[in-house]
Design a protein around this motif. Structure first.
Motif, PDB file in Angstrom:
ATOM      1  N   ASP A  95       0.886  -1.109  -0.056  1.00 34.22           N
ATOM      2  CA  ASP A  95      -0.002   0.043   0.026  1.00 34.22           C
ATOM      3  C   ASP A  95       1.086   1.256  -0.174  1.00 34.22           C
ATOM      4  N   THR A 127      -3.411   5.832  -3.255  1.00 37.21           N
ATOM      5  CA  THR A 127      -4.490   6.775  -3.180  1.00 37.21           C
ATOM      6  C   THR A 127      -4.106   8.040  -4.016  1.00 37.21           C
ATOM      7  N   LYS A 131      -3.679  11.993  -1.320  1.00 33.93           N
ATOM      8  CA  LYS A 131      -2.465  12.418  -0.368  1.00 33.93           C
ATOM      9  C   LYS A 131      -1.653  13.342  -1.135  1.00 33.93           C
TER      10      LYS A 131
HETATM   11  C1  LIG Z   1      -5.165   7.112   3.464  1.00 33.70           C
HETATM   12  C2  LIG Z   1      -4.492   5.488   3.474  1.00 33.70           C
HETATM   13  C3  LIG Z   1      -5.469   4.828   2.725  1.00 33.70           C
HETATM   14  C4  LIG Z   1      -6.828   5.235   2.361  1.00 33.70           C
HETATM   15  O1  LIG Z   1      -6.676   6.201   1.076  1.00 33.70           O
HETATM   16  P1  LIG Z   1      -8.065   7.197   0.629  1.00 33.70           P
HETATM   17  O2  LIG Z   1      -7.882   7.335  -0.551  1.00 33.70           O
HETATM   18  O3  LIG Z   1      -7.999   8.262   1.789  1.00 33.70           O
HETATM   19  O4  LIG Z   1      -9.274   6.265   1.007  1.00 33.70           O
HETATM   20  C5  LIG Z   1      -5.020   3.458   2.546  1.00 33.70           C
HETATM   21  N1  LIG Z   1      -4.100   2.872   2.996  1.00 33.70           N
HETATM   22  C6  LIG Z   1      -3.106   3.954   3.669  1.00 33.70           C
HETATM   23  C7  LIG Z   1      -1.969   3.118   4.210  1.00 33.70           C
HETATM   24  C8  LIG Z   1      -3.346   5.159   4.175  1.00 33.70           C
HETATM   25  O5  LIG Z   1      -2.634   5.919   4.687  1.00 33.70           O
END
Ligand SMILES: *Cc1c(COP(=O)(O)O)cnc(C)c1O
Length: 390
Positions: A210, A241, A244
């Motif tokens: 992730d 995502t 961010k």
């Molecule tokens: C923020 C985050 C998500 C979720 O992403 P969104 O697009 O905000 O739903 C998933 N995994 C991690 C590690 C994150 O920090």
């Protein structure tokens, strides 16, 4: 109805418990563009709490492209991608993500959370095993639960522990999946990706990373930890995502053409939800172009990270091990974390106390942005030094 039989009464009791533990949280009104200074509840504060690492969420180019896309394609995508919700911007964005991630293909979701919730159950099921880092993000943990696969936590970033658990469990299962944050969102350290890849090959296991906090900032071209560790060649399931560093909203999966084709046919959180809005899609696309064309933003972010760490070291202030723009000071109790956050707020600094159950130990979490000035970072370090002493 008398109170004793009110079936909702338990919620109040539960909230009281949350209050007593100092775990209670509530929203704050942010009434400004999301940059290095934000207006919270009417007060201007230096923002050290944002995931907007490159300052793109308030950038004019992103705003303009979102407006343009809205005028051209409307405010909503109006349907699932497979029905009426697909426009040329989606295709362009998915190609841009695949190029940034150096993968064959990519697929955008309505959020990173939904990408994880949908993808993990597509990869494994009842006869399978998931091994996850104990500090993984909530979306990975809940994706694992939804999959109905057996689940084992391994110790944070601990390859020995993971290997031990693979050794004693792998043969009992059909497929196996390792899942991990690449930049740990509440700690700021990195998963040991090269070693994870070696183990995944040895045990014939899929590997999902992730890259939520890595996309756009880690690696020479902002390709994430896969690029940072020179692991682009390995076959991985990469999730991330758009919300961010990319300053928009939405999530993605990047990987092989077969993976993406499979998800398009099987993944319920992609099939049964409305396509990403034109504005969000266009903003993310513009962000990826900026990330490619303006490496200076990334360079400035890392200069800021290094300056902050240098200042903390000069003051002999200990911080949790970090190789990212997320830098945390650990504190003994939720209350001491709240108190330090309050003192910083009185000095005009916004950085939140992060407490259980989000993390095992309380801390203040600082995130740096490319748009912070040297003066702002020096002021932050000075303020931490003064506040922890009084
Ligand atoms: C923020 C985050 C998500 C979720 O992403 P969104 O697009 O905000 O739903 C998933 N995994 C991690 C590690 C994150 O920090």
């Amino acid at each position: 109805m008398n109170k004793e039989t009110n079936p909702y009464l338990w919620m109040e009791k539960s909230l009281q418990t949350i209050h007593r533990a100092n775990w209670y949280r509530q929203v704050k009104n942010i009434n400004s563009l999301p940059d290095s200074i934000i207006k919270i509840n009417g007060k201007n504060l230096l923002n050290f709490a944002s995931n907007n690492y490159l300052g793109l969420a308030g950038d004019n180019l992103l705003i303009e492209s979102a407006i343009q896309a809205t005028k051209q394609y409307g405010t909503g995508s109006t349907g699932s991608r497979l029905l009426t919700g697909h426009n040329p911007l989606h295709q362009e964005l998915e190609t841009a993500i695949a190029t940034l991630k150096q993968t064959e293909s990519a697929l955008v979701f309505s959020s990173g959370y939904l990408a994880n919730l949908g993808t993990i159950p597509c990869l494994v099921g009842k006869k399978d095993l998931i091994l996850g880092d104990e500090y993984n993000h909530s979306s990975l943990k809940n994706g694992a639960k939804l999959s109905n696969a057996d689940f084992i936590n391994y110790k944070h970033c601990n390859i020995k522990d993971l290997e031990l658990k693979l050794n004693s469990n792998r043969v009992k299962y059909r497929r196996c999946l390792i899942i991990t944050d690449s930049v740990f969102s509440m700690d700021g350290d990195l998963c040991p990706l090269p070693e994870l890849i070696t183990l995944s090959k040895k045990f014939d296991t899929m590997l999902l990373i992730d890259e939520a906090h890595a996309t756009g900032i880690m690696g020479k071209n902002g390709g994430g930890c896969a690029e940072y560790f020179n692991c682009n060649g390995a076959e991985l399931v990469q999730i991330g995502t758009l919300s961010k560093a990319l300053g928009s909203l939405g999530g993605y999966v990047a990987g092989s053409g077969v993976l993406i084709d499979f998800l398009k046919n099987r993944c319920p959180t992609w099939i049964y939800t409305t396509g990403l809005s034109p504005a969000d899609t266009a903003a993310a696309l513009t962000a990826i172009k900026i990330i490619k064309n303006e490496p200076k933003r990334r360079e400035k972010l890392w200069q800021n990270v290094n300056l902050f760490k240098k200042k903390l070291s000069e003051f002999k202030i200990e911080f949790l091990p970090s190789k990212s723009p997320i830098i945390c000071l650990q504190l003994d109790t939720p209350l001491s974390a709240l108190n330090l956050a309050k003192k910083l707020e009185n000095k005009g600094i916004f950085a939140p106390a992060i407490r259980p159950p989000t993390v095992p130990t309380s801390r203040i979490r600082f995130t740096l942005m490319a748009t912070h000035t040297d003066e702002q970072i020096t002021y932050l370090a000075d303020s931490i030094d003064i506040s922890r002493k009084d």
